[in-house]
Write an enzyme that holds these catalytic residues in place. Structure first.
Site, PDB file in Angstrom:
ATOM      1  N   HIS A 194       2.883   5.442  -4.819  1.00 21.53           N
ATOM      2  CA  HIS A 194       3.056   4.122  -4.479  1.00 21.53           C
ATOM      3  C   HIS A 194       3.429   3.167  -3.357  1.00 21.53           C
ATOM      4  CE1 HIS A 194       0.169   0.639  -4.106  1.00 21.53           C
ATOM      5  NE2 HIS A 194       0.895  -0.013  -5.014  1.00 21.53           N
ATOM      6  N   ASP A 230      -1.075   8.980  -5.197  1.00 22.11           N
ATOM      7  CA  ASP A 230      -0.697   6.863  -5.291  1.00 22.11           C
ATOM      8  C   ASP A 230      -1.098   6.931  -6.134  1.00 22.11           C
ATOM      9  OD1 ASP A 230      -1.572   4.734  -5.632  1.00 22.11           O
ATOM     10  OD2 ASP A 230      -1.191   3.991  -3.342  1.00 22.11           O
ATOM     11  N   SER A 254       1.527  -2.224  -0.663  1.00 25.14           N
ATOM     12  CA  SER A 254       1.055  -2.543  -1.901  1.00 25.14           C
ATOM     13  C   SER A 254      -0.048  -4.233  -1.269  1.00 25.14           C
ATOM     14  CB  SER A 254       2.575  -2.184  -3.229  1.00 25.14           C
ATOM     15  OG  SER A 254       1.027  -2.297  -4.111  1.00 25.14           O
TER      16      SER A 254
END
Ligand SMILES: *[C@@H]1O[C@H](CO)[C@@H](O)[C@H](O)[C@H]1NC(C)=O
Ligand SMILES: *[C@@H]1O[C@H](CO)[C@@H](O)[C@H](O)[C@H]1NC(C)=O
Ligand SMILES: *[C@@H]1O[C@H](CO)[C@@H](O)[C@H](O)[C@H]1NC(C)=O
Ligand SMILES: *[C@@H]1O[C@H](CO)[C@@H](O)[C@H](O)[C@H]1NC(C)=O
Ligand SMILES: *[C@@H]1O[C@H](CO)[C@@H](O)[C@H](O)[C@H]1NC(C)=O
Ligand SMILES: *[C@@H]1O[C@H](CO)[C@@H](O)[C@H](O)[C@H]1NC(C)=O
Ligand SMILES: *[C@@H]1O[C@H](CO)[C@@H](O)[C@H](O)[C@H]1NC(C)=O
Ligand SMILES: *[C@@H]1O[C@H](CO)[C@@H](O)[C@H](O)[C@H]1NC(C)=O
Ligand SMILES: *[C@@H]1O[C@H](CO)[C@@H](O)[C@H](O)[C@H]1NC(C)=O
Ligand SMILES: *[C@@H]1O[C@H](CO)[C@@H](O)[C@H](O)[C@H]1NC(C)=O
Ligand SMILES: *[C@@H]1O[C@H](CO)[C@@H](O)[C@H](O)[C@H]1NC(C)=O
Ligand SMILES: *[C@@H]1O[C@H](CO)[C@@H](O)[C@H](O)[C@H]1NC(C)=O
Ligand SMILES: [Ca+2]
Length: 585
Positions: A496, A450, A198
């Site tokens: 994610h 995601d 991330s």
């Protein structure tokens, strides 16, 4: 000859070999190991800040990015300052006991606006014999809280520290500390790694782009890079809803996602509830076919359905979501389709890419107003905070309104962030000459479902690097050349930086650091990426993930995975951002 990386024997200095953790892990030894002034030009370590304590039998389990383990380590903290600035940047280092040290350093990254993800990440390095570090960036970890000196006034110091500087500085100082702590011979190599997902993935790219000579291996997951576009893109779903004047109940979008998954599942050749080929899904499944299907969701209380990253307010609001049922509407499908198509401006020009079909529509989550009994706009704070704080320079966690905000406004906000933060946060420079010349390796992965950072964002960057680094080679030649040192893997079904309960049978790459160590230290090329089924029917079993641009296709009724190239599928991943005058890498 290469040293066997499986042997756990330390090859470092005399003290390290002889010492137990208890005798090595003292404040006096830590003080003696502090990097000299000048190790990092323009900075000095604050000697009085040093702490050290031994920690035993610390266990981690159920982690996404490393396997279960129990470790002992020396917990060292110290701070440094920049000459002339008088700031204090705090580092935390977990150092393996001397007999487990394997001449490795791991820098860890954070997520959302945090420059570190906490000390658990450090255990993920210690278990591989790596001295492992995190930094508070000089702003006590939370960058957004430190960004404004006052409304209208940017503090560029934390901006550059968060952007790329702090982690490179930590690695420079942490490596020197590590060499001295274990009294490594000067000719002994200290293998240097980064791991993050991330914003941590973006940070990994910041290191590859800015500090390429420092690293032997960078592991970057689902990077939140191309920051100016990425952050504004979180508002795109809301602006679609506003533009089409339809605010879908979350259950309606969830049904569209479920139908997408069930209809696209088999396209990859394996009926397992996982859409391993979202590209074939794009080519073959028309979500208009969901119009009229019934949906029903039970009432729930708590954080709501959306699970954004960062300070997304829905994660904290104690809300009651009423039971929802109905049939999928043409309006709901139009909203979903517009989101999947990505941002297109009023002149029909593509401005950005979007999530893959099968991803949850997290950014589109509406909120329920019990007084009017309607579903309403709920501004995704992941995007709203960016615009309010980083573009409008207001000390605010979200925008109050999207009134008058159009697709063109979003395009212009993307341009504004790109321009303002081009050399600090944007992090999409495709010229990787430095890390390439230094022999560094890059392992880049991204969940194919995601809902927070579009998977195609990683593909677009990979293709940009290929074209910039190998302008004179053919597609096949450049792809082959790039794979020697930079590999991208799309993780089937994954969300994610996490597994995905909606596609529970998907695998996840849990041993990336081990894979990277084998690649760097033993030349074992990860032709496919090692992964594990961390949930679902095949829990505990191994899986292998194909490397882009090859795509998984199962044969023999889902028992044999092949990694294939398919031009039509490849083409669904490529974008030409004609809404901007400059090339957007
Ligand atoms: C390092 O630099 C700081 C600040 O200039 C100074 O106070 C300190 O004495 C220096 N340390 C050494 C060992 O020279
Ligand atoms: C760590 O655990 C091991 C095995 O359970 C035990 O023998 C040892 O005494 C423990 N060490 C400490 C310092 O607690
Ligand atoms: C590591 O040291 C810091 C600073 O002394 C302390 O706050 C922290 O609790 C320590 N962590 C562990 C696991 O001992
Ligand atoms: C979607 O599928 C999940 C199972 O993966 C189920 O729990 C959920 O209720 C479904 N949602 C709708 C709206 O049918
Ligand atoms: C879906 O339906 C809408 C409205 O009927 C239509 O405009 C659109 O072209 C359809 N999309 C596809 C991909 O068939
Ligand atoms: C839909 O809601 C109505 C009214 O609350 C209820 O009577 C009906 O049973 C629900 N249908 C489903 C499938 O949940
Ligand atoms: C700064 O901006 C925020 C958000 O607009 C506002 O709430 C706050 O009052 C402002 N602070 C000052 C000192 O004006
Ligand atoms: C929206 O635009 C209209 C027309 O230009 C303007 O009158 C109004 O103040 C704007 N509203 C907001 C919230 O910016
Ligand atoms: C590509 O070819 C041009 C023209 O032959 C040459 O000038 C250039 O150096 C080449 N670039 C690379 C990266 O090899
Ligand atoms: C190291 O490389 C050798 C030779 O290619 C290979 O046989 C071995 O499996 C590799 N070991 C690891 C842990 O990758
Ligand atoms: C690959 O993953 C399996 C679990 O699926 C694990 O046991 C093995 O150690 C991993 N191999 C590498 C090289 O990371
Ligand atoms: C194909 O695999 C599915 C799922 O494992 C199984 O249910 C089915 O019987 C298989 N079909 C054939 C023809 O083997
Ligand atoms: Ca499947």
């Amino acid at each position: 000859m290469r040293r066997s990386i499986l042997a756990l024997t330390a090859t470092s200095g005399a003290i390290a070999n002889a010492a137990s953790l208890a005798t090595a892990c003292t404040a006096a030894n830590a003080l003696a190991a502090l990097p000299a002034n000048g190790t990092l030009p323009g900075s000095y370590v604050i000697s009085s800040s040093v702490t050290a304590n031994a920690v035993y039998n610390t266990s981690v389990s159920g982690q996404t990015f490393f396997p279960d383990a129990t470790v002992d380590f020396c917990n060292v903290t110290f701070a440094y300052s920049h000459e002339g600035r008088g700031d204090t940047v705090g580092l935390t280092l977990y150092l393996p006991s001397p007999d487990n040290f394997q001449n490795r350093w791991l820098a860890s990254g954070g997520m959302a606006y945090s420059i570190n993800g906490g000390v658990t990440n450090l255990i993920g390095g210690v278990m591989y014999g790596a001295a492992s570090g995190l930094t508070d960036g000089g702003f006590n970890t939370a960058f957004d809280s430190a960004f404004l000196l006052a409304n209208g006034t940017i503090d560029w110091v934390p901006t550059y520290m968060f952007g790329y500087q702090a982690i490179g500085e930590m690695t420079t100082l942490g490596k020197e500390f590590t060499k001295q702590f274990y009294t490594m011979a000067s000719e002994t190599k200290l293998y240097t790694y980064f791991q993050g997902c991330s914003d941590g993935g973006r940070e990994g790219w910041s290191q590859a782009q800015r500090w390429g000579q420092l690293y032997d291996g960078v592991i970057a997951g689902a990077p939140a890079f191309r920051y100016g576009q990425q952050q504004v893109n979180h508002l795109f779903s809301n602006v679609v809803e506003q533009t089409l004047n339809y605010y879908p109940p979350p259950c309606e979008l969830e049904l569209i996602v479920n139908e997408t998954i069930s209809n696209c599942d088999a396209l990859d050749g394996k009926v397992d509830g996982v859409v391993s080929r979202t590209d074939l899904c794009k080519l073959n499944f028309n979500i208009n076919s969901t119009i009229g299907l019934p949906y029903a969701c039970a009432a729930s209380t708590g954080g709501g359905i959306g699970l954004g990253y960062g300070k997304h307010k829905r994660q904290f609001a104690a809300t009651t979501t009423p039971a929802q049922n109905g049939t999928v509407s043409a309006e709901g499908v139009a909203v979903a389709q517009a989101i999947l198509d990505g941002l297109i401006d009023s002149e029909g020009r593509q401005a950005y890419l979007s999530y893959q079909p099968s991803a949850s529509f997290t950014d589109a989550t509406t909120s329920y107003d019990s007084t009017t009994d309607t579903w309403e706009l709920d501004i995704a704070s992941t995007g709203g905070e960016w615009v309010a704080r980083f573009l409008e320079l207001q000390d605010a966690d979200n925008l109050d309104t999207l009134t008058n905000v159009t697709y063109d406004t979003l395009r212009d906000w993307m341009q504004e962030g790109w321009d303002r933060y081009a050399d600090s946060l944007q992090t999409n420079n495709p010229d990787l000459t430095e890390i390439y010349n230094a022999g560094g390796k890059i392992l880049h992965f991204h969940g194919e479902s995601d809902p927070s950072v579009p998977t195609a964002s990683s593909v677009h960057y990979y293709e940009s690097v290929r074209k910039i680094m190998y302008p004179n080679l053919s597609f096949n030649e450049s792809t082959t050349a790039l794979k020697d040192w930079y590999r991208l893997y799309l993780v089937p079904g994954a969300a994610h930086c996490a597994i995905n309960s909606a596609q529970a049978n998907g695998p996840f790459p849990q041993t990336n650091l081990q894979v990277m160590i084998n690649w760097v230290e033993n030349a074992t090329v990860p032709v496919t990426l090692n992964a594990t089924h961390m949930a679902g029917d095949e829990e505990g079993t191994n899986a292998q993930i194909c490397a882009w641009p090859l795509r998984p296709l199962w044969s023999n009724n889902g028992t044999t995975q092949n990694c294939v190239f398919d031009q039509a599928s490849y083409d669904t991943w490529t974008y030409d951002f004609t809404a901007f005058k400059l090339p957007l890498y």
